[in-house]
Scaffold this active site. Structure first.
Site, mmCIF file in Angstrom:
data_model
loop_
_atom_site.group_PDB
_atom_site.id
_atom_site.type_symbol
_atom_site.label_atom_id
_atom_site.label_comp_id
_atom_site.label_asym_id
_atom_site.label_seq_id
_atom_site.Cartn_x
_atom_site.Cartn_y
_atom_site.Cartn_z
ATOM 1 N N GLU A 112 35.968 37.697 26.803
ATOM 2 C CA GLU A 112 35.811 36.461 27.566
ATOM 3 C C GLU A 112 34.701 36.553 28.610
ATOM 4 O OE1 GLU A 112 39.287 35.091 29.613
ATOM 5 O OE2 GLU A 112 38.184 33.471 30.584
ATOM 6 N N ARG A 137 30.903 39.931 35.128
ATOM 7 C CA ARG A 137 31.005 39.996 33.669
ATOM 8 C C ARG A 137 29.662 39.771 32.985
ATOM 9 N NH1 ARG A 137 36.788 37.390 31.819
ATOM 10 N NH2 ARG A 137 37.978 39.007 32.906
ATOM 11 N N ARG A 188 36.929 43.480 34.985
ATOM 12 C CA ARG A 188 38.029 42.833 35.725
ATOM 13 C C ARG A 188 38.143 43.497 37.076
ATOM 14 N NH1 ARG A 188 41.785 39.435 33.907
ATOM 15 N NH2 ARG A 188 41.493 39.956 31.717
ATOM 16 N N SER A 243 34.672 29.989 30.577
ATOM 17 C CA SER A 243 35.632 29.077 29.962
ATOM 18 C C SER A 243 35.494 27.715 30.608
ATOM 19 C CB SER A 243 37.049 29.599 30.124
ATOM 20 O OG SER A 243 37.557 29.276 31.378
ATOM 21 N N ARG A 246 40.769 37.978 43.271
ATOM 22 C CA ARG A 246 41.945 37.965 42.399
ATOM 23 C C ARG A 246 42.681 39.306 42.453
ATOM 24 N NH1 ARG A 246 39.693 34.571 37.114
ATOM 25 N NH2 ARG A 246 38.689 32.944 38.361
#
Length: 415
Positions: free
Chosen positions: A342, A383, A270, A345, A255
């Site tokens: 987060e 994460r 991130r 999800s 990403r």
RNA sequence: GGAGAGGUGGCCGAGUUGGUUGAAGGCGCACGACUCGAAAUCGUGUAAGCGAGGAGACUCGCUUCGAGGGUUCGAAUCCCUCCCUCUCCGCCA
């Protein structure tokens, strides 16, 4: 994309959903007009094609008469012109269709990020902890400087015990999802434009995308295994009794994450590349709500078993992407930032992705319809390491290994 | 990367001197007959998308033979580009 018939019959609801999701440019009235124009042109083209076919049929057996050939030429010219109009109308129409987001479910909170609703909390929150990056660097477990030298900012090396811990989390999660009926898959790490687009990634231009594109190759590096998993059944009609199909895909995720530097995205939280085990489901429309809850339960079980405090939030409309009708996030408690962040999800994309990629189900009575797709994170490794370091660190600088991971760490209790 | 062969319906497989071939035949599947039941056998049916009509079962038109473009009155059939598969060679984990 949505079903045009559904849009026609629920124009207001679709328009409202688009606005609530924050897609201000979506104009359903205009879309329906474009569709109307397309249909009229289609009919006129069909008429001429009928004439052409009939004319050709007359010449089937025998020597063609010159008058018929001449007539055919006339038809051909008229047809070519109208087909041009039709092609343009179709392009305008599909362009308009492609930007219409999925509708949201009734129980999705309306609003922006701050309007997401907490629906559950679990575990005992720890008060304080040292930042994961400081903690890990001190132990020589992570090297962002080398990552920057080799590939650029936000690339990194995991080293030694932390790298082993990542693998342990992966092995634990893999065993968990397989035990719960998911078929494990490795997947292509690049997908074609069609699959990227169909699964809801790669918006119009690559500049505003979070994805990396390969020059001159019509390929995109995947940001999640969701993309290749969605594409797995593209253009297939699946018998009803095979559903639901549950898959777990493991892959690196690439990403761009442009403009996301800052206090809360420090270190491994991130990054441009991380590994992730993703759950994915293809199911009947009437199954998707239950399966969504089930996937959420799996995510909770994983983090309960790992012993990391979290809460679940029902994501507000403005934070939903194009394909999702509803999304839950699991956020772990960060004793460093004193807030939930987060971690995983899961989304119910209903028939949105499936229609894009032409994935359907054949019912027992022979009827064919578009099926539903869902996705959820099993573990997002980088994460996960942040969450575990923050919640399992000891004052002496060591890290207690969560009990369930010890079998994958040679039985060690701390590192 | 080089040479050759191919890509047709859920599957296999005909069709390549262009013209009732959306597509023979077989398998599979569904329903029916036969049977106490099953197997075997026989019969019938069996693609999807878009659009028009109908309350509906359905009826009609158009599109689709890997994808896109071209030639033609007419293309699964001829030409071009691309993609994919297979065989051989090269290269390698």
């Amino acid at each position: 994309m949505l079903d045009i018939r559904f849009i026609r019959e629920n124009a207001e609801r679709v328009q409202d959903s688009a606005l609530q999701k924050g897609y201000k440019d979506v104009d359903i009235k205009k879309l329906l007009e474009l569709n109307e124009a397309r249909r009229e042109l289609q009919q006129r083209v069909d008429e001429l094609r009928t004439q052409r076919n009939n004319n050709a049929a007359k010449m089937k057996d025998g020597k063609p008469e010159q008058s018929l050939i001449d007539e055919g030429k006339q038809i051909k010219i008229a047809l070519a012109e109208r087909e041009d109009y039709l092609t343009n109308a179709e392009r305008e129409y599909t362009d308009a269709m492609n930007v219409v987001p999925n509708i949201i479910f009734d129980d999705v909170p309306i609003g922006g990020e701050e309007d997401s609703v907490e629906i559950k909390t679990w575990g005992d929150k720890r008060d304080t902890a040292i930042d994961h990056l400081d903690f890990a660097v001190k132990r020589d477990w992570v090297d962002f400087e080398a990552g920057a030298k080799v590939a650029g900012a936000k690339f990194y090396y995991l080293k030694g015990d932390l790298a082993l811990l990542e693998n342990a989390i992966y092995q634990f999660a893999l065993e968990f999802v397989v035990k719960n009926g998911f078929t494990f898959m490795t997947v292509p790490h690049m997908v074609s434009e069609r699959i990227a687009y169909g699964s809801g990634f790669a918006p119009k231009s690559s500049t505003e995308s979070n994805e990396y594109f390969i020059d001159n190759e019509n390929l995109m590096l995947i940001g999640t295994a969701e993309a290749p998993l969605t594409g797995y059944h593209a253009d297939e009609i699946i018998d009803e009794d095979r559903l639901p199909l549950l898959y777990a895909g493991y892959s690196p995720c690439y990403r761009k994450e442009a403009g996301t530097y800052g206090k809360f995205t420090r270190g491994l939280f991130r990054v441009h590349q991380f590994n992730k085990l993703e759950m994915y489901a293809f199911c009947l429309p009437e199954q998707s709500r239950d399966i969504h809850e089930k996937i959420l339960k799996f995510e909770e079980q994983i983090w309960q078993t790992l012993g990391v405090p979290y809460h679940i939030i029902n994501i507000a409309s403005g934070d939903l992407g194009l394909p999702a009708a509803k999304k839950y996030d699991l956020e772990y408690w960060s004793p460093v930032d004193k807030k939930f962040r987060e971690l995983t999800s899961c989304s119910n994309c209903t028939d949105f992705q499936a229609r894009n990629l032409n994935i359907r189900v054949r019912r027992k009575d022979g009827k064919v319809e578009v099926l539903h797709t869902l996705n959820g994170t099993a573990v997002s490794l980088a994460r996960s390491l942040v969450a575990i370091i923050e919640n399992y660190q000891n004052e002496d600088g060591s890290l207690t290994i969560p009990e369930v991971l010890r079998p994958y760490m040679g039985g060690r209790e701390r590192i």
